[in-house]
Scaffold this motif. Sequence first.
Motif, PDB file in Angstrom:
ATOM      1  N   PRO A 111       0.824  -1.214   0.000  1.00 16.20           N
ATOM      2  CA  PRO A 111       0.000   0.000   0.000  1.00 16.20           C
ATOM      3  C   PRO A 111       0.855   1.260   0.000  1.00 16.20           C
ATOM      4  CG  PRO A 111      -0.005  -1.025   2.174  1.00 16.20           C
ATOM      5  CD  PRO A 111       0.681  -1.984   1.253  1.00 16.20           C
ATOM      6  N   ASP A 112       0.240   2.353  -0.459  1.00 12.32           N
ATOM      7  CA  ASP A 112       0.892   3.660  -0.515  1.00 12.32           C
ATOM      8  C   ASP A 112       2.130   3.624  -1.403  1.00 12.32           C
ATOM      9  OD1 ASP A 112       0.962   6.357   0.025  1.00 12.32           O
ATOM     10  OD2 ASP A 112       2.242   6.130   1.789  1.00 12.32           O
ATOM     11  N   THR A 113       1.982   2.981  -2.568  1.00 17.79           N
ATOM     12  CA  THR A 113       3.059   2.935  -3.557  1.00 17.79           C
ATOM     13  C   THR A 113       2.508   3.353  -4.911  1.00 17.79           C
ATOM     14  OG1 THR A 113       2.645   0.570  -3.952  1.00 17.79           O
ATOM     15  CG2 THR A 113       4.386   1.134  -2.371  1.00 17.79           C
ATOM     16  N   THR A 114       3.379   3.855  -5.762  1.00 16.66           N
ATOM     17  CA  THR A 114       2.976   4.306  -7.093  1.00 16.66           C
ATOM     18  C   THR A 114       3.680   3.470  -8.149  1.00 16.66           C
ATOM     19  OG1 THR A 114       2.634   6.565  -6.276  1.00 16.66           O
ATOM     20  CG2 THR A 114       2.854   6.275  -8.654  1.00 16.66           C
ATOM     21  N   HIS A 115       2.943   3.079  -9.175  1.00 14.85           N
ATOM     22  CA  HIS A 115       3.479   2.175 -10.187  1.00 14.85           C
ATOM     23  C   HIS A 115       3.087   2.637 -11.587  1.00 14.85           C
ATOM     24  CE1 HIS A 115       4.167  -1.013  -7.065  1.00 14.85           C
ATOM     25  NE2 HIS A 115       3.149  -0.382  -6.505  1.00 14.85           N
ATOM     26  N   SER A 116       3.920   2.270 -12.543  1.00 13.18           N
ATOM     27  CA  SER A 116       3.559   2.418 -13.948  1.00 13.18           C
ATOM     28  C   SER A 116       2.461   1.396 -14.249  1.00 13.18           C
ATOM     29  CB  SER A 116       4.763   2.160 -14.844  1.00 13.18           C
ATOM     30  OG  SER A 116       4.355   1.834 -16.152  1.00 13.18           O
ATOM     31  N   ILE A 117       1.342   1.845 -14.810  1.00 16.81           N
ATOM     32  CA  ILE A 117       0.236   0.933 -15.104  1.00 16.81           C
ATOM     33  C   ILE A 117       0.680  -0.145 -16.091  1.00 16.81           C
ATOM     34  CG2 ILE A 117      -2.054   0.746 -16.161  1.00 16.81           C
ATOM     35  CD1 ILE A 117      -2.669   3.530 -15.052  1.00 16.81           C
ATOM     36  N   ALA A 118       1.433   0.244 -17.107  1.00 15.81           N
ATOM     37  CA  ALA A 118       1.887  -0.710 -18.118  1.00 15.81           C
ATOM     38  C   ALA A 118       2.800  -1.768 -17.511  1.00 15.81           C
ATOM     39  CB  ALA A 118       2.598   0.026 -19.248  1.00 15.81           C
ATOM     40  N   THR A 119       3.747  -1.330 -16.679  1.00 15.74           N
ATOM     41  CA  THR A 119       4.683  -2.264 -16.059  1.00 15.74           C
ATOM     42  C   THR A 119       3.965  -3.191 -15.079  1.00 15.74           C
ATOM     43  OG1 THR A 119       6.468  -0.652 -16.238  1.00 15.74           O
ATOM     44  CG2 THR A 119       6.785  -2.470 -14.697  1.00 15.74           C
ATOM     45  N   LEU A 120       3.073  -2.634 -14.269  1.00 16.67           N
ATOM     46  CA  LEU A 120       2.339  -3.432 -13.291  1.00 16.67           C
ATOM     47  C   LEU A 120       1.429  -4.436 -13.990  1.00 16.67           C
ATOM     48  CD1 LEU A 120       1.638  -3.990 -10.345  1.00 16.67           C
ATOM     49  CD2 LEU A 120      -0.043  -2.137 -10.449  1.00 16.67           C
ATOM     50  N   THR A 121       0.759  -4.001 -15.039  1.00 15.77           N
ATOM     51  CA  THR A 121      -0.124  -4.901 -15.786  1.00 15.77           C
ATOM     52  C   THR A 121       0.664  -6.053 -16.394  1.00 15.77           C
ATOM     53  OG1 THR A 121      -1.638  -3.088 -16.334  1.00 15.77           O
ATOM     54  CG2 THR A 121      -1.780  -5.069 -17.684  1.00 15.77           C
ATOM     55  N   SER A 122       1.815  -5.752 -16.962  1.00  9.97           N
ATOM     56  CA  SER A 122       2.661  -6.787 -17.561  1.00  9.97           C
ATOM     57  C   SER A 122       3.103  -7.806 -16.520  1.00  9.97           C
ATOM     58  CB  SER A 122       3.877  -6.148 -18.225  1.00  9.97           C
ATOM     59  OG  SER A 122       4.734  -7.131 -18.757  1.00  9.97           O
ATOM     60  N   SER A 123       3.491  -7.313 -15.348  1.00 14.38           N
ATOM     61  CA  SER A 123       3.940  -8.197 -14.275  1.00 14.38           C
ATOM     62  C   SER A 123       2.795  -9.062 -13.758  1.00 14.38           C
ATOM     63  CB  SER A 123       4.527  -7.370 -13.131  1.00 14.38           C
ATOM     64  OG  SER A 123       5.026  -8.197 -12.115  1.00 14.38           O
ATOM     65  N   LEU A 124       1.619  -8.447 -13.569  1.00 17.29           N
ATOM     66  CA  LEU A 124       0.448  -9.193 -13.109  1.00 17.29           C
ATOM     67  C   LEU A 124       0.011 -10.216 -14.156  1.00 17.29           C
ATOM     68  CD1 LEU A 124      -1.742  -6.356 -11.509  1.00 17.29           C
ATOM     69  CD2 LEU A 124      -0.565  -8.203 -10.305  1.00 17.29           C
ATOM     70  N   GLN A 125       0.112  -9.839 -15.422  1.00 19.60           N
ATOM     71  CA  GLN A 125      -0.285 -10.729 -16.505  1.00 19.60           C
ATOM     72  C   GLN A 125       0.520 -12.024 -16.475  1.00 19.60           C
ATOM     73  OE1 GLN A 125      -2.668 -10.542 -18.751  1.00 19.60           O
ATOM     74  NE2 GLN A 125      -2.064 -12.254 -20.054  1.00 19.60           N
ATOM     75  N   GLU A 126       1.811 -11.912 -16.228  1.00 23.82           N
ATOM     76  CA  GLU A 126       2.677 -13.092 -16.174  1.00 23.82           C
ATOM     77  C   GLU A 126       2.230 -14.046 -15.071  1.00 23.82           C
ATOM     78  OE1 GLU A 126       5.768 -15.588 -17.372  1.00 23.82           O
ATOM     79  OE2 GLU A 126       4.924 -13.805 -18.339  1.00 23.82           O
ATOM     80  N   HIS A 127       1.967 -13.500 -13.886  1.00 26.34           N
ATOM     81  CA  HIS A 127       1.527 -14.336 -12.776  1.00 26.34           C
ATOM     82  C   HIS A 127       0.088 -14.820 -12.982  1.00 26.34           C
ATOM     83  CE1 HIS A 127       5.000 -12.382 -10.839  1.00 26.34           C
ATOM     84  NE2 HIS A 127       5.036 -13.456 -10.074  1.00 26.34           N
ATOM     85  N   PHE A 128      -0.711 -13.991 -13.646  1.00 28.56           N
ATOM     86  CA  PHE A 128      -2.092 -14.373 -13.927  1.00 28.56           C
ATOM     87  C   PHE A 128      -2.125 -15.627 -14.799  1.00 28.56           C
ATOM     88  CE2 PHE A 128      -5.932 -14.140 -16.582  1.00 28.56           C
ATOM     89  CZ  PHE A 128      -6.914 -14.003 -15.613  1.00 28.56           C
ATOM     90  N   LEU A 129      -1.317 -15.651 -15.829  1.00 26.91           N
ATOM     91  CA  LEU A 129      -1.301 -16.793 -16.749  1.00 26.91           C
ATOM     92  C   LEU A 129      -0.802 -18.061 -16.080  1.00 26.91           C
ATOM     93  CD1 LEU A 129       0.084 -15.089 -20.000  1.00 26.91           C
ATOM     94  CD2 LEU A 129      -2.233 -15.933 -19.610  1.00 26.91           C
ATOM     95  N   HIS A 130       0.162 -17.925 -15.190  1.00 27.70           N
ATOM     96  CA  HIS A 130       0.785 -19.100 -14.600  1.00 27.70           C
ATOM     97  C   HIS A 130       0.103 -19.600 -13.330  1.00 27.70           C
ATOM     98  CE1 HIS A 130       4.034 -17.933 -17.338  1.00 27.70           C
ATOM     99  NE2 HIS A 130       4.453 -19.172 -17.228  1.00 27.70           N
ATOM    100  N   GLN A 131      -0.600 -18.728 -12.615  1.00 23.49           N
ATOM    101  CA  GLN A 131      -1.134 -19.163 -11.328  1.00 23.49           C
ATOM    102  C   GLN A 131      -2.465 -18.524 -10.946  1.00 23.49           C
ATOM    103  OE1 GLN A 131       1.624 -18.531  -8.134  1.00 23.49           O
ATOM    104  NE2 GLN A 131       0.318 -19.487  -6.578  1.00 23.49           N
ATOM    105  N   PHE A 132      -2.536 -17.205 -11.018  1.00 26.49           N
ATOM    106  CA  PHE A 132      -3.699 -16.507 -10.463  1.00 26.49           C
ATOM    107  C   PHE A 132      -4.994 -16.824 -11.205  1.00 26.49           C
ATOM    108  CE2 PHE A 132      -0.595 -12.917  -9.098  1.00 26.49           C
ATOM    109  CZ  PHE A 132      -0.092 -13.752  -8.105  1.00 26.49           C
TER     110      PHE A 132
END
Length: 248
Positions: free
Chosen positions: A168-189
């Motif tokens: 919490p209370d962190t700022t992220h690039s939407i593109a970078t965060l989405t790409s990172s989440l996408q990788e974990h989404f495909l493999h596990q989430f």
Amino acid sequence: ANIHGWIAYMIYDHIIDHEADGMMLPVANICMRLSLDRYNSALTSDHPFRSLVARYFDQVDSASAWELAYCRFETSEGMIHISTLPDYRQYEQLAKRTLIHIIGPLIVASHAAPTSDSQQLTHLASGLEQYLIAKQLSDDIHDWREDLAAGRVSAVVAYLLHRHGVRPDTTHSIATLTSSLQEHFLHQFSKELSELIILHAKSARESLLRAGCDTTSELTSLTTRLENIATSSIAQQSRFLEFQKEYQ
């Protein structure tokens, strides 16, 4: 009543997601009042469901207010600020937001069932609420990228951010965060979320069967369809991972 409820829900939904002008708010409010009036007119003054209808409408209002207060993150110039993740608990919030959609079936059932079968109506309400949860999760799992980009923290987005360990209370690039989440989404989430949908769909079907619904009824078929979609998603993910291994 159901039509006016859906009109109000769709307008509120678009306004909350900043996809509609606030000038439509009075129309939504009028439709909501008309829906409540028409539901009440379908019930006698001493009908026990009068209090349930009032409670459901109150819960929809509360759920919408909760979503506005806790499920929107600030986005600007391709960045998103992650504040405190909303707590969806056992996902009952997903049902509360759309409870007015199941009032019609409950009222019809209350007219058809003997007064002594109040337990059946309780099971019916529980089954329909579990269905709403499964259906919303199924919708959110397909929209999580768009929701994240718009700062909408759906139950699925909250789940992904939590499982990914985003603080919490962190700022992220939407593109970078989405790409990172996408990788974990495909493999596990994706598999985990599909299993969650199956869990709620099965719970919905079990309650509907206890309420007296036939296994081939339209209501139980709705839950089976959601379960089949989630099961197919898990199978597709498994095939994708196997295919990926062949080229590593």
